[in-house]
Motif scaffolding. Structure first.
Motif, mmCIF file in Angstrom:
data_model
loop_
_atom_site.group_PDB
_atom_site.id
_atom_site.type_symbol
_atom_site.label_atom_id
_atom_site.label_comp_id
_atom_site.label_asym_id
_atom_site.label_seq_id
_atom_site.Cartn_x
_atom_site.Cartn_y
_atom_site.Cartn_z
ATOM 1 N N LEU A 64 0.835 -1.201 0.000
ATOM 2 C CA LEU A 64 0.000 0.000 0.000
ATOM 3 C C LEU A 64 0.872 1.254 0.000
ATOM 4 O O LEU A 64 1.957 1.257 0.584
ATOM 5 C CB LEU A 64 -0.869 0.039 1.265
ATOM 6 C CG LEU A 64 -1.965 -0.999 1.427
ATOM 7 C CD1 LEU A 64 -2.355 -1.090 2.896
ATOM 8 C CD2 LEU A 64 -3.176 -0.602 0.587
ATOM 9 N N ARG A 86 -6.058 -2.678 8.126
ATOM 10 C CA ARG A 86 -7.481 -2.335 8.079
ATOM 11 C C ARG A 86 -8.222 -3.134 9.153
ATOM 12 O O ARG A 86 -8.097 -4.360 9.229
ATOM 13 C CB ARG A 86 -8.070 -2.656 6.704
ATOM 14 C CG ARG A 86 -9.505 -2.157 6.550
ATOM 15 C CD ARG A 86 -10.169 -2.787 5.342
ATOM 16 N NE ARG A 86 -9.629 -2.282 4.093
ATOM 17 C CZ ARG A 86 -10.105 -1.215 3.444
ATOM 18 N NH1 ARG A 86 -11.121 -0.539 3.946
ATOM 19 N NH2 ARG A 86 -9.560 -0.842 2.309
ATOM 20 N N ASP A 140 -13.709 7.018 -4.049
ATOM 21 C CA ASP A 140 -13.143 5.724 -3.707
ATOM 22 C C ASP A 140 -11.931 5.880 -2.786
ATOM 23 O O ASP A 140 -11.032 6.681 -3.056
ATOM 24 C CB ASP A 140 -12.725 5.005 -5.005
ATOM 25 C CG ASP A 140 -12.123 3.645 -4.735
ATOM 26 O OD1 ASP A 140 -12.891 2.720 -4.428
ATOM 27 O OD2 ASP A 140 -10.886 3.513 -4.819
ATOM 28 N N HIS A 142 -9.341 3.912 -2.217
ATOM 29 C CA HIS A 142 -8.038 3.581 -2.787
ATOM 30 C C HIS A 142 -7.560 4.639 -3.784
ATOM 31 O O HIS A 142 -6.358 4.872 -3.915
ATOM 32 C CB HIS A 142 -8.080 2.194 -3.423
ATOM 33 C CG HIS A 142 -8.123 1.090 -2.408
ATOM 34 N ND1 HIS A 142 -7.022 0.720 -1.676
ATOM 35 C CD2 HIS A 142 -9.145 0.308 -1.974
ATOM 36 C CE1 HIS A 142 -7.339 -0.256 -0.852
ATOM 37 N NE2 HIS A 142 -8.623 -0.530 -1.009
ATOM 38 N N GLU A 143 -8.481 5.295 -4.474
ATOM 39 C CA GLU A 143 -8.089 6.404 -5.358
ATOM 40 C C GLU A 143 -7.506 7.549 -4.547
ATOM 41 O O GLU A 143 -6.485 8.129 -4.912
ATOM 42 C CB GLU A 143 -9.281 6.881 -6.172
ATOM 43 C CG GLU A 143 -9.699 5.946 -7.294
ATOM 44 C CD GLU A 143 -10.828 6.517 -8.130
ATOM 45 O OE1 GLU A 143 -11.127 7.733 -7.980
ATOM 46 O OE2 GLU A 143 -11.412 5.767 -8.929
ATOM 47 N N GLU A 146 -4.058 6.508 -3.246
ATOM 48 C CA GLU A 146 -3.043 6.571 -4.303
ATOM 49 C C GLU A 146 -2.607 8.011 -4.565
ATOM 50 O O GLU A 146 -1.442 8.290 -4.834
ATOM 51 C CB GLU A 146 -3.583 5.951 -5.595
ATOM 52 C CG GLU A 146 -3.633 4.435 -5.594
ATOM 53 C CD GLU A 146 -2.263 3.800 -5.637
ATOM 54 O OE1 GLU A 146 -1.316 4.454 -6.093
ATOM 55 O OE2 GLU A 146 -2.140 2.639 -5.189
ATOM 56 N N GLU A 177 -3.646 -6.343 -2.372
ATOM 57 C CA GLU A 177 -3.169 -5.161 -1.649
ATOM 58 C C GLU A 177 -3.343 -5.328 -0.146
ATOM 59 O O GLU A 177 -4.378 -5.787 0.320
ATOM 60 C CB GLU A 177 -3.937 -3.927 -2.134
ATOM 61 C CG GLU A 177 -3.233 -2.622 -1.838
ATOM 62 C CD GLU A 177 -3.799 -1.485 -2.654
ATOM 63 O OE1 GLU A 177 -3.027 -0.817 -3.361
ATOM 64 O OE2 GLU A 177 -5.022 -1.272 -2.585
#
Length: 346
Positions: A64, A86, A140, A142-143, A146, A177
């Motif tokens: 990650l 998480r 999102d 994860h967006e 990133e 991930e």
């Protein structure tokens, strides 16, 4: 057995700060346990030591972008967050700096750009001074991660992460991930090298173990047996377990790519060496005296002095001989640790 029994001298300039320009161009120190010999090669030469019927077992966990920089909402003070695990939807366990200023109720802003908001509320204290953070974001998760996160390079790499790390601090076969550190032995493989291995008759199998923050933490006790490992989650699919079990049954070698793959298989295997598929959590601690149930050979990087990983490889081979080999690697100026060179213990 003392932790100091696994110490060695390492010049600081041998700690690799950047990866090799080409993954499989790293150096490879081959250890032949039967002949009690070592050979100095390049990683792409590993194909010469693989046999038809062998099985390479790789950890397909993906790193990650777990290091995030933000500011405390009420004061604007700079904050650094390292995600660890998480816990539930939008809830993460994390290390935070400066910890004393981030008490439950505090809010950290990573981005307040319209449509790309990314923030976290400190919910509670957790183990070892960590925090439980609840993330608030647009779109999102994860967006947003990133866009705002950075590669969590280990502390002995003394530089900020760069764009190249997003590519080179991942294996070419990563899929799942969840790690905060790379399974670094696998960083040396290219897709072309894996294809050559497959064409030679070598089976490829994958397990998943998400590497946790414990990989950065030093051993603090003096006696090896007093150390307790951190828990890490793993998963082995039925398909991959069958590949590994079939290899073992047919007399092929199980070649573990990295210590994380080793710990996963040794945790999931019974005393007969049969590997059970499924999910689990392991705190297995492998040190000299341990009898391996399934792993025959190991591809690994060079590990920190007095680390549990050096203890693991010393369980696969004699501790004193392994320290002699490390001394030779220092003399030959091999590059050490995550972005360093590799070793193949046959």
């Amino acid at each position: 057995m003392l932790i100091s029994d696994f110490d060695y001298e390492l010049p600081e300039d041998l700690i690799a700060q950047y990866p090799s320009q080409k993954r499989d161009d790293a150096r490879l120190l081959v250890v032949d346990r039967e002949l009690k010999s070592v050979y100095h090669k390049r990683f792409y030469d590993i194909i010469d030591y693989l046999k038809p019927g062998d099985c390479l077992v790789m950890n397909d966990s993906k790193v990650l972008p777990a290091r995030i920089f933000g500011v405390k909402k009420d004061t604007g003070a700079k904050v650094e967050v390292l995600l660890i695990k998480r816990k539930a939807d939008d809830l993460w366990e994390a290390m935070v700096k400066p910890g004393r200023k981030l008490k439950p109720g505090a809010c950290i802003i990573f981005s307040d750009e319209p449509g790309k908001r990314f923030a976290a509320d400190v919910e509670e204290f957790s183990e070892d001074g960590t925090r439980i953070l609840k993330f608030i974001y647009d779109g999102d998760f994860h967006e947003r991660l990133e866009e705002n996160g950075h590669v969590p390079l280990p502390p002995y790499i003394d530089r900020p992460s760069e764009d190249l790390d997003r590519r080179m601090y991942q294996t070419v076969y990563c899929r799942e991930e969840g790690s905060v550190a790379a399974p670094t032995a696998g960083l040396h493989f290219t897709k072309e090298l894996l294809k050559k291995a497959s064409e030679k008759g070598v089976k490829l199998a994958y397990v998943t173990l998400h590497v946790g923050i414990g990989t950065f933490r030093p051993v603090k006790c003096d006696v090896v047996e007093d150390h307790h490992m951190h828990f890490e989650e793993y998963e082995i699919s039925r398909e991959n377990a069958e590949i590994i079990n079939d290899t073992k049954a047919s007399g092929g070698r199980i070649i573990s790519v990295g210590t994380t793959s080793t710990r996963t298989m040794e945790s999931a295997a019974d005393d007969s060496g049969f590997l059970a598929p499924g999910q689990g959590s392991t705190d297995i601690f492998i040190y000299p005296g341990y009898k391996f149930k399934i792993v025959d050979c190991l591809i690994t990087n060079f590990h920190l002095p007095k680390s549990t990983l050096l203890m693991l490889i010393s369980a696969l081979y004699d501790r004193e001989k392994m320290l002699e080999i490390y001394s030779e690697a220092v003399k030959e100026k091999y590059r050490f640790f995550s972005y360093g060179d590799a070793m193949f213990i046959l």
